[in-house]
Design a protein around this motif. Sequence first.
Motif, PDB file in Angstrom:
ATOM      1  N   LEU A 177     -35.564 -11.739  15.523  1.00 54.63           N
ATOM      2  CA  LEU A 177     -35.227 -12.485  14.371  1.00 54.63           C
ATOM      3  C   LEU A 177     -36.585 -12.429  13.201  1.00 54.63           C
ATOM      4  CD1 LEU A 177     -34.003 -14.846  12.620  1.00 54.63           C
ATOM      5  CD2 LEU A 177     -35.387 -16.309  13.972  1.00 54.63           C
ATOM      6  N   MET A 178     -37.521 -12.108  13.638  1.00 52.97           N
ATOM      7  CA  MET A 178     -38.697 -11.901  12.441  1.00 52.97           C
ATOM      8  C   MET A 178     -38.676 -10.734  11.888  1.00 52.97           C
ATOM      9  SD  MET A 178     -40.920 -13.544  11.010  1.00 52.97           S
ATOM     10  CE  MET A 178     -42.724 -13.217  10.262  1.00 52.97           C
ATOM     11  N   MET A 179     -38.428  -9.647  12.809  1.00 51.61           N
ATOM     12  CA  MET A 179     -38.218  -8.224  12.177  1.00 51.61           C
ATOM     13  C   MET A 179     -36.955  -8.130  11.395  1.00 51.61           C
ATOM     14  SD  MET A 179     -38.569  -5.834  15.562  1.00 51.61           S
ATOM     15  CE  MET A 179     -40.151  -6.140  16.650  1.00 51.61           C
ATOM     16  N   LEU A 180     -35.708  -9.048  11.719  1.00 54.86           N
ATOM     17  CA  LEU A 180     -34.619  -8.882  10.578  1.00 54.86           C
ATOM     18  C   LEU A 180     -35.125  -9.724   9.354  1.00 54.86           C
ATOM     19  CD1 LEU A 180     -31.872  -9.891  13.064  1.00 54.86           C
ATOM     20  CD2 LEU A 180     -32.215  -7.755  12.287  1.00 54.86           C
ATOM     21  N   TRP A 181     -35.979 -10.716   9.441  1.00 50.64           N
ATOM     22  CA  TRP A 181     -36.207 -11.435   8.403  1.00 50.64           C
ATOM     23  C   TRP A 181     -37.146 -10.798   7.313  1.00 50.64           C
ATOM     24  CZ3 TRP A 181     -34.602 -16.842   8.101  1.00 50.64           C
ATOM     25  CH2 TRP A 181     -35.157 -17.396   6.888  1.00 50.64           C
ATOM     26  N   ARG A 182     -37.982  -9.822   8.000  1.00 55.05           N
ATOM     27  CA  ARG A 182     -38.824  -9.069   7.195  1.00 55.05           C
ATOM     28  C   ARG A 182     -38.006  -8.188   6.033  1.00 55.05           C
ATOM     29  NH1 ARG A 182     -42.868  -5.216   9.209  1.00 55.05           N
ATOM     30  NH2 ARG A 182     -43.617  -5.222   6.958  1.00 55.05           N
ATOM     31  N   HIS A 183     -36.794  -7.888   6.732  1.00 56.48           N
ATOM     32  CA  HIS A 183     -36.270  -6.818   5.863  1.00 56.48           C
ATOM     33  C   HIS A 183     -34.922  -7.528   5.120  1.00 56.48           C
ATOM     34  CE1 HIS A 183     -38.364  -3.376   7.031  1.00 56.48           C
ATOM     35  NE2 HIS A 183     -38.640  -4.027   8.113  1.00 56.48           N
ATOM     36  N   PHE A 185     -34.635 -11.661   4.053  1.00 54.59           N
ATOM     37  CA  PHE A 185     -34.784 -12.884   3.383  1.00 54.59           C
ATOM     38  C   PHE A 185     -36.241 -13.115   3.071  1.00 54.59           C
ATOM     39  CE2 PHE A 185     -31.241 -13.966   6.476  1.00 54.59           C
ATOM     40  CZ  PHE A 185     -30.403 -14.200   5.229  1.00 54.59           C
ATOM     41  N   GLN A 186     -37.283 -12.492   3.457  1.00 53.01           N
ATOM     42  CA  GLN A 186     -38.534 -12.454   3.163  1.00 53.01           C
ATOM     43  C   GLN A 186     -38.933 -12.247   1.573  1.00 53.01           C
ATOM     44  OE1 GLN A 186     -42.015 -11.394   6.172  1.00 53.01           O
ATOM     45  NE2 GLN A 186     -42.532  -9.988   4.346  1.00 53.01           N
ATOM     46  N   ALA A 187     -38.130 -11.212   0.894  1.00 51.56           N
ATOM     47  CA  ALA A 187     -38.458 -10.771  -0.166  1.00 51.56           C
ATOM     48  C   ALA A 187     -37.744 -11.984  -0.996  1.00 51.56           C
ATOM     49  CB  ALA A 187     -37.703  -9.435  -0.483  1.00 51.56           C
ATOM     50  N   GLU A 189     -38.354 -15.380  -0.598  1.00 53.67           N
ATOM     51  CA  GLU A 189     -39.194 -16.586  -0.199  1.00 53.67           C
ATOM     52  C   GLU A 189     -40.321 -16.554  -1.233  1.00 53.67           C
ATOM     53  OE1 GLU A 189     -39.588 -17.617   4.347  1.00 53.67           O
ATOM     54  OE2 GLU A 189     -40.131 -15.564   4.007  1.00 53.67           O
ATOM     55  N   SER A 190     -40.614 -17.827  -1.656  1.00 59.63           N
ATOM     56  CA  SER A 190     -41.948 -17.863  -2.715  1.00 59.63           C
ATOM     57  C   SER A 190     -43.044 -17.701  -2.030  1.00 59.63           C
ATOM     58  CB  SER A 190     -41.672 -19.189  -3.531  1.00 59.63           C
ATOM     59  OG  SER A 190     -41.520 -20.441  -2.480  1.00 59.63           O
ATOM     60  N   GLU A 191     -43.055 -18.362  -0.834  1.00 55.34           N
ATOM     61  CA  GLU A 191     -44.365 -18.292   0.214  1.00 55.34           C
ATOM     62  C   GLU A 191     -43.953 -17.761   1.633  1.00 55.34           C
ATOM     63  OE1 GLU A 191     -46.550 -21.852  -0.098  1.00 55.34           O
ATOM     64  OE2 GLU A 191     -46.532 -21.917  -2.123  1.00 55.34           O
ATOM     65  N   PRO A 192     -43.987 -16.551   1.595  1.00 50.88           N
ATOM     66  CA  PRO A 192     -43.391 -15.889   3.138  1.00 50.88           C
ATOM     67  C   PRO A 192     -44.270 -16.417   4.113  1.00 50.88           C
ATOM     68  CG  PRO A 192     -43.305 -14.107   1.129  1.00 50.88           C
ATOM     69  CD  PRO A 192     -44.092 -15.439   0.783  1.00 50.88           C
ATOM     70  N   LEU A 193     -43.775 -16.796   4.957  1.00 47.43           N
ATOM     71  CA  LEU A 193     -44.550 -17.147   6.424  1.00 47.43           C
ATOM     72  C   LEU A 193     -45.257 -16.016   6.864  1.00 47.43           C
ATOM     73  CD1 LEU A 193     -45.092 -19.678   8.290  1.00 47.43           C
ATOM     74  CD2 LEU A 193     -42.989 -18.735   9.691  1.00 47.43           C
ATOM     75  N   SER A 194     -46.488 -16.215   7.187  1.00 47.53           N
ATOM     76  CA  SER A 194     -47.137 -15.052   7.826  1.00 47.53           C
ATOM     77  C   SER A 194     -46.739 -14.672   9.233  1.00 47.53           C
ATOM     78  CB  SER A 194     -48.800 -15.289   7.728  1.00 47.53           C
ATOM     79  OG  SER A 194     -49.107 -16.070   8.897  1.00 47.53           O
ATOM     80  N   ALA A 195     -46.718 -13.516   9.774  1.00 48.39           N
ATOM     81  CA  ALA A 195     -46.233 -13.231  10.996  1.00 48.39           C
ATOM     82  C   ALA A 195     -47.227 -13.913  11.962  1.00 48.39           C
ATOM     83  CB  ALA A 195     -46.628 -11.374  11.129  1.00 48.39           C
TER      84      ALA A 195
END
Length: 220
Positions: A177-183, A185-187, A189-195
Amino acid sequence: MKTAVKRSNKSRRERRKESRPSELLAAALELFVARGFAATRLDDVAARAGVSKGTLYLYFTGKNDLFKAVVRGGILPAIVKAEALVGEFTGGASELFRTVVSGIWGNIGSTLLSGIPKLIIAESGNFPDLARFYYREVILRGLALMANILKRGIKQGEFRDLDVEPTARAMMGPLLLMMLWRHSFQAHESEPLSAERYLDSYLALVLEGLRAPTPAEAAG
């Protein structure tokens, strides 16, 4: 003097030839992640690597072969390293799990390789051969990795006795999920959650769920 110059030039050409496969793989990875498999053209891969399309065909038979080489040259070494760690590790299962997750994220999740799972999920219906390849060489080995950690923890009494197969999938899912999110929805987000924050919470949640109850907890 002329001979020395010729030898030096030949040496540079030889080094350039030896580096071409890795340069082509790096260019292919960038384009696969940016455009997807279907939209990536071999002409563009060759151009980005600074070679002709004909040169690309000296090393790879086509786009499918190139994609498989990207996976085998980038993702599989990280899995092999994790498999070796599981076989050699002498500590507890919880610490092993933390170490494996850290390695997977460092070698795959935090790099451009983390864009490959999104590509496979999005295009597996149109390219079933690639989906089968990825499932066989990456997914099954990743699940086996999690299952082996889980079995060790159960055997040592560190983890509760759980159904291994579905639990291994639940252990792997949040990383994917975190890998999918990076590519995706992360772009946006106003404040992306750190890995780091995500992984800390993921590890705490999973390990607490796996933890075997103490005798007092079991009795109560």
